[in-house]
Design a protein around this motif. Structure first.
Motif, mmCIF file in Angstrom:
data_model
loop_
_atom_site.group_PDB
_atom_site.id
_atom_site.type_symbol
_atom_site.label_atom_id
_atom_site.label_comp_id
_atom_site.label_asym_id
_atom_site.label_seq_id
_atom_site.Cartn_x
_atom_site.Cartn_y
_atom_site.Cartn_z
ATOM 1 N N LEU A 309 -8.722 0.634 -3.326
ATOM 2 C CA LEU A 309 -7.523 1.386 -2.949
ATOM 3 C C LEU A 309 -6.633 0.599 -1.992
ATOM 4 C CD1 LEU A 309 -8.983 4.978 -2.484
ATOM 5 C CD2 LEU A 309 -7.513 4.178 -4.346
ATOM 6 N N ASP A 310 -7.239 -0.144 -1.054
ATOM 7 C CA ASP A 310 -6.401 -0.869 -0.091
ATOM 8 C C ASP A 310 -6.107 -2.304 -0.509
ATOM 9 O OD1 ASP A 310 -8.635 -2.432 0.566
ATOM 10 O OD2 ASP A 310 -9.019 -1.427 2.471
ATOM 11 N N GLY A 311 -6.590 -2.703 -1.695
ATOM 12 C CA GLY A 311 -6.271 -4.027 -2.216
ATOM 13 C C GLY A 311 -7.166 -5.135 -1.711
ATOM 14 N N THR A 312 -8.219 -4.795 -0.960
ATOM 15 C CA THR A 312 -9.156 -5.828 -0.512
ATOM 16 C C THR A 312 -9.765 -6.556 -1.702
ATOM 17 O OG1 THR A 312 -9.682 -4.591 1.494
ATOM 18 C CG2 THR A 312 -11.277 -6.254 0.793
ATOM 19 N N ILE A 313 -10.096 -5.808 -2.740
ATOM 20 C CA ILE A 313 -10.504 -6.415 -4.008
ATOM 21 C C ILE A 313 -9.624 -5.852 -5.118
ATOM 22 C CG2 ILE A 313 -12.879 -6.912 -3.355
ATOM 23 C CD1 ILE A 313 -13.746 -4.384 -4.846
ATOM 24 N N ASP A 314 -9.296 -6.683 -6.081
ATOM 25 C CA ASP A 314 -8.496 -6.261 -7.235
ATOM 26 C C ASP A 314 -9.137 -6.820 -8.497
ATOM 27 O OD1 ASP A 314 -6.688 -5.531 -9.148
ATOM 28 O OD2 ASP A 314 -5.087 -6.879 -8.464
ATOM 29 N N PRO A 315 -10.002 -6.029 -9.154
ATOM 30 C CA PRO A 315 -10.679 -6.524 -10.361
ATOM 31 C C PRO A 315 -9.826 -6.422 -11.624
ATOM 32 C CG PRO A 315 -11.873 -4.692 -9.265
ATOM 33 C CD PRO A 315 -10.479 -4.695 -8.761
ATOM 34 N N SER A 316 -8.603 -5.923 -11.521
ATOM 35 C CA SER A 316 -7.802 -5.645 -12.728
ATOM 36 C C SER A 316 -7.553 -6.859 -13.623
ATOM 37 C CB SER A 316 -6.467 -5.004 -12.352
ATOM 38 O OG SER A 316 -5.660 -5.892 -11.593
ATOM 39 N N PRO A 317 -7.530 -8.115 -13.108
ATOM 40 C CA PRO A 317 -7.283 -9.246 -14.020
ATOM 41 C C PRO A 317 -8.326 -9.432 -15.121
ATOM 42 C CG PRO A 317 -6.792 -9.895 -11.767
ATOM 43 C CD PRO A 317 -7.456 -8.547 -11.693
ATOM 44 N N VAL A 318 -9.480 -8.735 -15.054
ATOM 45 C CA VAL A 318 -10.439 -8.870 -16.157
ATOM 46 C C VAL A 318 -9.890 -8.274 -17.443
ATOM 47 C CG1 VAL A 318 -12.434 -8.919 -14.624
ATOM 48 C CG2 VAL A 318 -11.724 -6.740 -15.634
ATOM 49 N N PHE A 319 -8.877 -7.431 -17.350
ATOM 50 C CA PHE A 319 -8.246 -6.879 -18.558
ATOM 51 C C PHE A 319 -7.116 -7.807 -18.989
ATOM 52 C CE2 PHE A 319 -9.893 -3.059 -16.371
ATOM 53 C CZ PHE A 319 -10.685 -2.555 -17.374
ATOM 54 N N ASP A 320 -7.214 -8.329 -20.188
ATOM 55 C CA ASP A 320 -6.177 -9.257 -20.659
ATOM 56 C C ASP A 320 -5.555 -8.823 -21.978
ATOM 57 O OD1 ASP A 320 -8.415 -9.748 -22.199
ATOM 58 O OD2 ASP A 320 -8.282 -11.940 -22.086
ATOM 59 N N MET A 321 -5.875 -7.614 -22.428
ATOM 60 C CA MET A 321 -5.259 -7.056 -23.630
ATOM 61 C C MET A 321 -5.221 -5.547 -23.475
ATOM 62 S SD MET A 321 -6.486 -7.437 -27.625
ATOM 63 C CE MET A 321 -5.651 -6.561 -28.962
#
Length: 349
Positions: A309-321
């Motif tokens: 929520l606070d952006g300390t970790i951002d795992p979203s780049p694992v989605f590429d499609m």
């Protein structure tokens, strides 16, 4: 409603199925906003894991509560929630100990007779023990929704692997596997304070993500050459902590051979296609510990959620499609052919 079904190897369909309803007082119905395809789904897709024709599929989703049973107290209609990849009652001995994947009343989305996450809605058993409430305003933040979706499986599984490997401040970590879970394990290791993180992978797009997640070194070799490369990077000793995120005999042998004496392996790769390749005498002689298995992600979500929520970790780049629900069969094909790392399914907003 529309939902993904599997009929035979490589035969995925999006079909009309009955709308889910509350069947028990502990149920809720969740209208799915985001779901995704997991690498483990590919074993069913390829026919290596048995499924009944027409069975539902998908175990990662988040959405909005649409209907609640009379005994549900933890969530209400209109709440935004994320579901871990297995449901659990939250009250049995295993759940109280944090091992929610061994829940005495638990189960897996897409099991025979149950909804899968790759559909428009899901009946959630034991909602109070299973679902985790998210901030409602996250529903209007597409990037944040995508990051939060990883808490349903891959981020929690990567965290489980890092914990199993004993990742700690100052440690040297090696991660075998450049899929979404392996990449999330890199992120988890960085979050836990690892000083050096060696990512083993051959696909530059993926290893670039690994570097952005905190990997300090990349080893593209496999087998004996990979072992030699990791040993060279670690003054011949190997890594204190090793994550095995593939599940093949070769990957497990590599993990054992790159582990420093006295180190540990956290294994979360679903075993498939062969034995484990474990030689217990080698592990005994070198004092190597082995810990892992199915990740109890429900137990980890409260810890990881604030950092997402606070952006300390951002795992979203694992989605590429990204596909809509009707494009799910195309998403499976892309992941099977390795033209996509992990496919996001958008549904609704």
């Amino acid at each position: 409603m529309r939902a993904t079904t599997i009929h035979a190897p490589y035969d995925m369909r999006v079909e009309d199925v009955p709308e889910p309803i509350v069947q028990l007082p502990t149920d809720v119905v969740v209208r799915v906003l985001r779901a995704c395809i997991c690498g483990s789904d590919l074993w069913a897709y390829r026919g290596e894991a048995a499924r009944q024709p027409g069975q539902r599929i998908g175990h990662e989703f988040l959405g909005v509560v649409e209907e609640t049973g009379s005994e549900v107290t933890g969530v209400r209609r209109g709440d935004l929630v994320v579901a871990p990849f297995m449901w659990s009652d939250g009250s049995c001995d295993y759940c109280r100990e944090g091992l929610t994947t061994s829940c005495e009343h638990g189960g897996f989305w897409g099991a025979v007779g149950y909804d899968g996450g790759q559909g428009e809605a899901v009946r959630v058993p034991f909602a109070d023990g299973t679902l985790v409430q998210l901030p409602k305003d996250a529903a209007s933040d597409d990037h944040l929704l995508t990051a939060l979706l990883t808490l349903s499986d891959v981020m929690g599984t990567g965290h489980h692997a890092a914990l199993g490997a004993g990742v700690r401040k100052g440690a040297t970590v090696a991660v075998v596997g450049d899929g979404a879970v392996g990449l999330c394990a890199v992120l988890a290791a960085k979050r836990l304070g690892a000083e050096r993180i060696i990512a083993l992978g051959r696909h530059q797009v993926r290893t670039d993500i690994a570097r952005s997640f905190g990997a300090t070194d990349v080893v593209a070799e496999r087998g004996a050459a990979a072992v030699e490369a990791v040993r060279e990077l670690t003054a011949g000793q190997g890594a204190h902590c090793v994550v095995e995120a593939v599940g093949t005999e070769q990957s497990m042998k590599t993990a054992v051979n790159i582990t420093r004496d006295g180190g540990a392996i956290g294994f979360v790769g679903v075993p498939h296609g062969s034995g484990t390749g474990l030689d217990l005498s080698v592990m005994f002689d070198r004092n190597i510990a082995l810990r892992g298995g199915v990740a109890p992600v429900r137990a980890y979500i409260p810890e990881l959620l604030p950092d997402v929520l606070d952006g300390t970790i951002d795992p979203s780049p694992v989605f590429d499609m990204t596909v809509g629900l009707e494009g799910v069969p195309e998403g499976y094909k892309a992941m099977d052919e390795r033209t996509a790392l992990k496919v996001l399914i958008t549904n609704g907003s």
